[in-house]
Write a protein that holds these residues in place. Structure first.
Motif, PDB file in Angstrom:
ATOM      1  N   ALA A  88       0.901  -1.183  -0.319  1.00  0.00           N
ATOM      2  CA  ALA A  88       0.037   0.039   0.082  1.00  0.00           C
ATOM      3  C   ALA A  88       0.871   1.184   0.077  1.00  0.00           C
ATOM      4  CB  ALA A  88      -0.837   0.100   1.264  1.00  0.00           C
ATOM      5  N   CYS A  89       0.570   2.246  -0.771  1.00  0.00           N
ATOM      6  CA  CYS A  89       1.396   3.432  -1.107  1.00  0.00           C
ATOM      7  C   CYS A  89       0.741   4.650  -0.907  1.00  0.00           C
ATOM      8  CB  CYS A  89       2.086   3.407  -2.495  1.00  0.00           C
ATOM      9  SG  CYS A  89       3.063   1.948  -3.269  1.00  0.00           S
ATOM     10  N   ASP A  90       1.420   5.315   0.069  1.00  0.00           N
ATOM     11  CA  ASP A  90       0.714   6.727   0.284  1.00  0.00           C
ATOM     12  C   ASP A  90      -0.662   6.675   0.939  1.00  0.00           C
ATOM     13  OD1 ASP A  90       1.557   9.494   0.268  1.00  0.00           O
ATOM     14  OD2 ASP A  90       0.100   9.857  -1.441  1.00  0.00           O
ATOM     15  N   CYS A  91      -1.095   5.773   1.648  1.00  0.00           N
ATOM     16  CA  CYS A  91      -2.486   5.892   2.141  1.00  0.00           C
ATOM     17  C   CYS A  91      -2.710   5.409   3.622  1.00  0.00           C
ATOM     18  CB  CYS A  91      -3.027   4.609   1.336  1.00  0.00           C
ATOM     19  SG  CYS A  91      -4.887   4.426   1.422  1.00  0.00           S
ATOM     20  N   ALA A  92      -3.416   6.505   4.302  1.00  0.00           N
ATOM     21  CA  ALA A  92      -3.410   6.647   5.760  1.00  0.00           C
ATOM     22  C   ALA A  92      -4.386   5.509   6.343  1.00  0.00           C
ATOM     23  CB  ALA A  92      -3.826   7.980   6.034  1.00  0.00           C
ATOM     24  N   ASN A  93      -5.428   5.035   5.416  1.00  0.00           N
ATOM     25  CA  ASN A  93      -6.356   4.274   5.933  1.00  0.00           C
ATOM     26  C   ASN A  93      -6.507   3.110   4.936  1.00  0.00           C
ATOM     27  OD1 ASN A  93      -8.865   4.971   4.974  1.00  0.00           O
ATOM     28  ND2 ASN A  93      -8.277   6.849   6.169  1.00  0.00           N
ATOM     29  N   LEU A  94      -7.196   1.784   5.385  1.00  0.00           N
ATOM     30  CA  LEU A  94      -7.577   0.718   4.379  1.00  0.00           C
ATOM     31  C   LEU A  94      -8.714   1.258   3.499  1.00  0.00           C
ATOM     32  CD1 LEU A  94      -7.350  -2.539   6.466  1.00  0.00           C
ATOM     33  CD2 LEU A  94      -6.106  -1.941   4.535  1.00  0.00           C
ATOM     34  N   GLU A  95      -9.697   2.101   3.861  1.00  0.00           N
ATOM     35  CA  GLU A  95     -10.798   2.374   3.312  1.00  0.00           C
ATOM     36  C   GLU A  95     -10.474   3.102   2.025  1.00  0.00           C
ATOM     37  OE1 GLU A  95     -14.905   4.944   3.749  1.00  0.00           O
ATOM     38  OE2 GLU A  95     -13.691   4.725   5.420  1.00  0.00           O
TER      39      GLU A  95
END
Length: 326
Positions: A88-95
């Protein structure tokens, strides 16, 4: 959060080498840091010729000016590998990744302070200027980084530092950029694609956004917005609106700038500041990001009511006793 002085090089390599296949994801409505980081890692792993690798983003629209980056045409909207390791790149949460990743192993590479630590291995360094800087530092120990991989990561770094002008820029950032150039990146080529390929729709939507500009709290808060009708009339896409909020922040008196986009999925809000912690403000509404750059999406609500609520929150959080100016 990861200690920047002790990156988990071996742990990350172990996750990758033990996986049968790898899916690289970036967040919905991706910016250049998300795309550049994902493509940089994609090229690194493809060139190692050890694993099946796919690069995926759930959004239907990507920033077209990034099509010069190697692998851009390989970005899919759906995952094909059923049990792959997720990077996962540059993403603060799974949603915000836009997929059901239940039961998956995840290597979480990011630099957002608001990152929720959802990975099997979390490599999250808020003090780094971009997620691509995190990826570059993490992968270069065990993997060869080619010129085309470095170009993707450099483009991401250039964008997220707003051409090396943000407070996140340090001596190490310039050192990383130098290393990328030594690998083979042509800074002029990257700069051309970022600055000389604007769409006509981006100018038309900017004109409408600037017309909406309103100042509050003795001109310390600036708010701009575009409606669904504005977007439809100009033919603009979400990538065409990247950077509009910075026009408001550039005003001499402005301390916090807010830009709202009325989209099909809700009202998307971008915050920028010259020092006030807008990550805290965004978090109050369920969003997040960095101290001086954050965002949130309201799934429903009236545009003007959301503006009024946001302005009041900014006044309560960082500004006091402000009066509206028009």
């Amino acid at each position: 959060m990861t200690d920047s002085g002790n990156l988990p090089y071996d742990e990350a390599q172990k996750l990758i080498e033990e996986a049968d296949s790898i899916t690289i994801l970036s967040h919905l409505n991706p910016d250049p840091d998300a795309i550049g980081t994902a493509l940089g890692i994609y090229n690194i792993l493809k060139e190692s010729k050890r694993k099946r690798v796919e690069v995926v983003n759930a959004s239907n629209e990507l920033p077209r000016y990034l099509d010069f980056l190697a692998g851009f045409e390989k970005i899919k909207t759906k995952m094909e590998y059923g049990k792959s390791l997720i990077i996962a790149c540059d993403c603060a949460n799974l949603e915000r990744l836009g997929f059901d990743l239940k039961g998956r192993q995840i290597l979480n590479i990011d630099h957002h302070r608001s990152n929720e630590g959802y990975g099997t291995l979390n490599v999250v360094l808020p003090e780094y200027a971009s997620s691509s800087q995190v990826a570059f530092e993490l992968f270069k120990k065990h993997y060869a980084i080619s010129a085309k991989s470095a170009e993707c990561l450099y483009a991401a770094l250039l964008s997220d530092t707003r051409y090396f002008t943000t407070s996140s820029v340090t001596a190490r950032v310039f050192e990383v950029a130098r290393e990328m150039v030594e690998i083979g990146v042509d800074p002029a080529r990257v700069a051309y694609h970022f600055t000389q390929r604007r769409s006509l729709a981006s100018f038309r939507i900017l004109q409408r956004a600037l017309k909406s500009l309103k100042l509050y709290s003795d001109a310390r808060i600036a708010v701009l917005y575009v409606t669904k009708e504005d977007i439809a009339a100009t033919g603009a896409t979400v990538p065409d609106m990247d950077g509009i909020v910075d026009y408001a922040r550039s005003l001499a008196t402005v301390e916090v700038a807010v830009f709202l986009m009325e989209l099909k999925e809700g009202i998307r809000v971008s915050f920028r500041s010259k020092g006030i912690d807008v990550n805290v403000i965004a978090a109050d509404f369920g969003g997040g990001g960095h101290k001086v750059a954050a965002g949130v999406t309201f799934k429903a609500g009236n545009l003007q009511e959301i503006i009024d609520t946001i302005v009041l929150k900014i006044q309560e959080t960082g500004l006091k006793n402000g009066k509206e100016k028009t």
